[in-house]
Design a protein around this motif. Structure first.
Motif, PDB file in Angstrom:
ATOM      1  N   THR A  41      -2.875   4.310   7.528  1.00  0.00           N
ATOM      2  CA  THR A  41      -1.567   4.766   7.048  1.00  0.00           C
ATOM      3  C   THR A  41      -0.574   4.728   8.211  1.00  0.00           C
ATOM      4  O   THR A  41      -0.924   5.014   9.356  1.00  0.00           O
ATOM      5  CB  THR A  41      -1.686   6.177   6.454  1.00  0.00           C
ATOM      6  OG1 THR A  41      -2.417   6.082   5.239  1.00  0.00           O
ATOM      7  CG2 THR A  41      -0.347   6.814   6.189  1.00  0.00           C
ATOM      8  N   SER A  62      -1.148   3.620   3.176  1.00  0.00           N
ATOM      9  CA  SER A  62       0.192   3.980   2.710  1.00  0.00           C
ATOM     10  C   SER A  62       1.205   3.837   3.846  1.00  0.00           C
ATOM     11  O   SER A  62       0.844   3.862   5.027  1.00  0.00           O
ATOM     12  CB  SER A  62       0.201   5.410   2.167  1.00  0.00           C
ATOM     13  OG  SER A  62      -0.536   5.470   0.959  1.00  0.00           O
ATOM     14  N   HIS A  82      -3.787   5.760  -2.650  1.00  0.00           N
ATOM     15  CA  HIS A  82      -3.986   4.623  -1.752  1.00  0.00           C
ATOM     16  C   HIS A  82      -2.850   3.618  -1.886  1.00  0.00           C
ATOM     17  O   HIS A  82      -2.365   3.342  -2.973  1.00  0.00           O
ATOM     18  CB  HIS A  82      -5.299   3.901  -2.091  1.00  0.00           C
ATOM     19  CG  HIS A  82      -6.475   4.807  -2.174  1.00  0.00           C
ATOM     20  ND1 HIS A  82      -7.061   5.389  -1.075  1.00  0.00           N
ATOM     21  CD2 HIS A  82      -7.173   5.246  -3.243  1.00  0.00           C
ATOM     22  CE1 HIS A  82      -8.074   6.142  -1.462  1.00  0.00           C
ATOM     23  NE2 HIS A  82      -8.157   6.084  -2.773  1.00  0.00           N
ATOM     24  N   GLN A  83      -2.421   3.097  -0.761  1.00  0.00           N
ATOM     25  CA  GLN A  83      -1.496   1.973  -0.665  1.00  0.00           C
ATOM     26  C   GLN A  83      -0.136   2.216  -1.342  1.00  0.00           C
ATOM     27  O   GLN A  83       0.404   1.349  -2.025  1.00  0.00           O
ATOM     28  CB  GLN A  83      -2.149   0.718  -1.240  1.00  0.00           C
ATOM     29  CG  GLN A  83      -1.684  -0.532  -0.583  1.00  0.00           C
ATOM     30  CD  GLN A  83      -2.604  -1.705  -0.870  1.00  0.00           C
ATOM     31  OE1 GLN A  83      -3.449  -1.668  -1.748  1.00  0.00           O
ATOM     32  NE2 GLN A  83      -2.419  -2.751  -0.115  1.00  0.00           N
ATOM     33  N   CYS A  84       0.403   3.393  -1.124  1.00  0.00           N
ATOM     34  CA  CYS A  84       1.740   3.705  -1.651  1.00  0.00           C
ATOM     35  C   CYS A  84       2.793   3.428  -0.584  1.00  0.00           C
ATOM     36  O   CYS A  84       2.510   3.470   0.612  1.00  0.00           O
ATOM     37  CB  CYS A  84       1.826   5.175  -2.056  1.00  0.00           C
ATOM     38  SG  CYS A  84       0.902   5.541  -3.561  1.00  0.00           S
TER      39      CYS A  84
END
Length: 176
Positions: A41, A62, A82-84
């Protein structure tokens, strides 16, 4: 984890927070107690402040950033999947942003709201409290059920516990 000063701004991270390996945090970032920032992140506080409350989890891969004079705020007990990508938005207490979602400048996610996976919350959009919003662009589809709310509480609590568990671990070496 890598922490960087940006000009005169240094990240302020509560000693009980868990910051995973390969996370990068720079500049004017505050992270509250029992929060967890997961693998890979990136949180850049090099334009405006990033304020992360207590028991917040920001899951793997993220990206959190902001525009001038427009801080990014995550209140207490928030889950970021996840992965925002979050950019100069305000996510209120007990809200959940599903995996792969994008929340843009000036957007406000109401207390206890749920943003479905893969959603796009456009600039300035306000999602009311205790609702499920989904889509590109995100639209409110229904009020949350008690079951939804219990599941959202379970997730942020589990991540607070997981963060403390991971913080206590020593890295292991491969078998070969």
């Amino acid at each position: 984890m890598k922490l960087y000063q940006y000009k005169d701004k240094i990240p302020s991270i509560h000693k009980s927070a868990y910051i995973a390996d390969y996370a990068v945090i720079t500049g004017d970032v505050t992270i509250g107690e029992h929060s967890s920032i997961w693998f890979n992140t990136v949180i850049r506080g090099d334009v405006a402040p990033v304020i992360i409350g207590k028991n917040v989890n920001v899951q793997d891969n993220s990206v959190l950033h902001q525009s001038p004079n427009n801080p990014l705020i995550l209140e207490d007990d928030v889950t970021i999947g996840h992965q925002c990508i979050l950019h100069s938005c305000h996510v209120k207490s007990k809200a959940l942003v599903g995996m792969g979602s994008i929340i843009l400048d000036g957007a406000e996610i109401g207390e206890g709201a749920f943003i479905g996976a893969g959603s796009l919350v456009p600039q300035g959009k306000i999602i009311p409290p205790n609702t499920l919003a989904f889509g590109r662009p995100a639209k409110v589809v229904r009020p949350l059920t008690e079951e939804d709310k219990k599941d959202m509480d379970r997730i942020y609590k589990e991540y607070a516990e997981k963060g403390q568990y991971y913080a206590s671990l020593q890295p292991i070496q491969p078998n070969q």
